[in-house]
Design a protein around this motif. Structure first.
Motif, mmCIF file in Angstrom:
data_model
loop_
_atom_site.group_PDB
_atom_site.id
_atom_site.type_symbol
_atom_site.label_atom_id
_atom_site.label_comp_id
_atom_site.label_asym_id
_atom_site.label_seq_id
_atom_site.Cartn_x
_atom_site.Cartn_y
_atom_site.Cartn_z
ATOM 1 N N ASP A 44 7.013 0.296 -0.684
ATOM 2 C CA ASP A 44 7.735 1.616 -0.562
ATOM 3 C C ASP A 44 7.983 1.923 -2.141
ATOM 4 O O ASP A 44 7.872 3.045 -2.416
ATOM 5 N N THR A 47 4.885 3.219 -3.906
ATOM 6 C CA THR A 47 4.279 4.262 -3.365
ATOM 7 C C THR A 47 5.333 5.607 -3.963
ATOM 8 O O THR A 47 4.589 6.598 -4.196
ATOM 9 N N THR A 48 6.568 5.156 -3.804
ATOM 10 C CA THR A 48 7.523 6.409 -3.830
ATOM 11 C C THR A 48 7.772 6.560 -5.235
ATOM 12 O O THR A 48 8.431 7.402 -5.885
#
Length: 360
Positions: A44, A47-48
């Motif tokens: 996460d 990705t973010t």
């Protein structure tokens, strides 16, 4: 530690490891779940591009502490226990050898005592032979007292019929008969004295031979009894050693298989927590430095070389040999071997067979 107690201890420890492995499977599931959760967090973040929150950082801190304070020590302690169990399995087999050494020394002492008893018996029979020879000679001397005696010869007189005097003939005859009678009496008295002396000598010699024979029969029994004790002890030592190795080898195989599987589990567990710890530190570093190499954690090659077991091979097994233990009193070949050389006038008494060897 006595062999039986050690064997029971090994099987009990192996059972403990098996139970521990069941617990380990549960722990592995928990570790896999934790690994998946930390990896998902890392995904996460990657990705973010969003950094972990304070709550997540607090949780990561707790995970790191749990790994360093609990998981690492627990894994290393488990491996140490496995190594100790492996050491105990080898120690059991070595104890078989240690006990064999002590038992072999005991057997050697009994064998030495048996050899001493054999020499005493042979020496005794040699003395018996000498005394038997003496008794035989004294018996011959006794028999020869009468058979080889030379009694006085009766007088022989011839009467001269041509003008001889009868009175002179009678006087001469009477004189010679008196001499013959006196000589015969002395001869008989002397012969009786010689006989009594020879009889006394024979009885003494025979009594000495008989007493010596009794002593030798006792010495023979002592020798045969000791021989039986020695061969019986040697047989028991061999059986004990074989049984010890059989028990120890079976235990060793079970322990080794169990421990090798256990160590493989520890390696897997250690590798997993190391990768988790790596990702936790990378996520924490992301907050402070702004950079993290999370992919390297998943691909890292964790060093598990220190999970190397020792004592995984069975020690050398001794194969003692105490001779042909079936060659013992009660065996005709044994009797020929140990008593054939005895003199014919001092033979061995009937042999007393060893228990279980049958009667003659």
């Amino acid at each position: 530690m006595p062999v039986m107690r050690m064997a029971l201890g090994l099987f009990a420890s192996a059972s403990t490891v098996l139970a521990s492995q069941r617990d380990m499977l549960v722990q592995r599931k928990a570790t896999d779940l934790l690994y998946s959760r930390v990896k998902a967090m890392a995904h996460d973040v990657t990705t973010t591009g969003q950094k972990p929150s304070s709550i997540e950082l607090e949780w990561l801190e707790k995970v790191e502490q749990d790994i360093e304070n609990s998981s690492h020590p627990s894994i290393l302690a488990g491996f140490k226990d496995d190594q100790a169990l492996m050491d105990d399995a080898v120690a059991y087999l070595l104890s078989c050898e240690t006990e064999l050494k002590a038992d072999s020394d005991m057997v050697s002492k009994k064998q030495s005592t048996t050899s001493t008893k054999e020499k005493l018996h042979k020496s005794c029979r040699a003395d018996e032979s000498v005394k038997a020879t003496t008794a035989t000679k004294e018996w011959e001397d006794l028999a020869n007292v009468y058979s080889k005696a030379s009694p006085p010869t009766p007088p022989t007189l011839s009467f001269n019929t041509s003008g001889g005097c009868y009175k002179d003939f009678a006087d001469e005859f009477e004189s010679k008969m008196d001499q013959f009678t006196t000589s015969s009496i002395k001869f008989a008295e002397g012969l009786e004295h010689k006989y009594q002396y020879a009889l006394e000598q024979y009885e003494k010699a025979e009594a000495a031979r008989s007493a010596q024979q009794l002593d030798c029969n006792k010495a023979q029994k002592m020798f045969e009894a000791m021989f039986c004790l020695w061969t019986s002890a040697a047989s028991q030592v061999l059986e004990k050693h074989q049984e010890c190795w059989k028990t120890g080898s079976n235990s060793f195989d079970v322990v080794k298989a169990t421990v090798l599987d256990s160590v493989a589990q520890w390696k897997f567990e250690y590798t997993a927590v190391e990768k988790i710890l790596c990702m936790v530190k990378q996520l924490k570093a992301l907050v402070s430095t702004g950079t993290a190499d999370l992919d390297s954690c998943d691909a890292m090659d964790v060093d598990v070389s220190f999970f190397s077991l020792t004592n995984t091979s069975t020690p050398d097994k001794s194969n003692p040999y105490f001779g042909n233990l079936r060659m013992q009193p009660g065996n005709p070949v044994w009797e020929s071997k140990y008593y054939k050389s005895l003199a014919s006038n001092s033979p061995a008494a009937p042999v007393m067979p060893c228990p279980g060897n049958g009667a003659r």
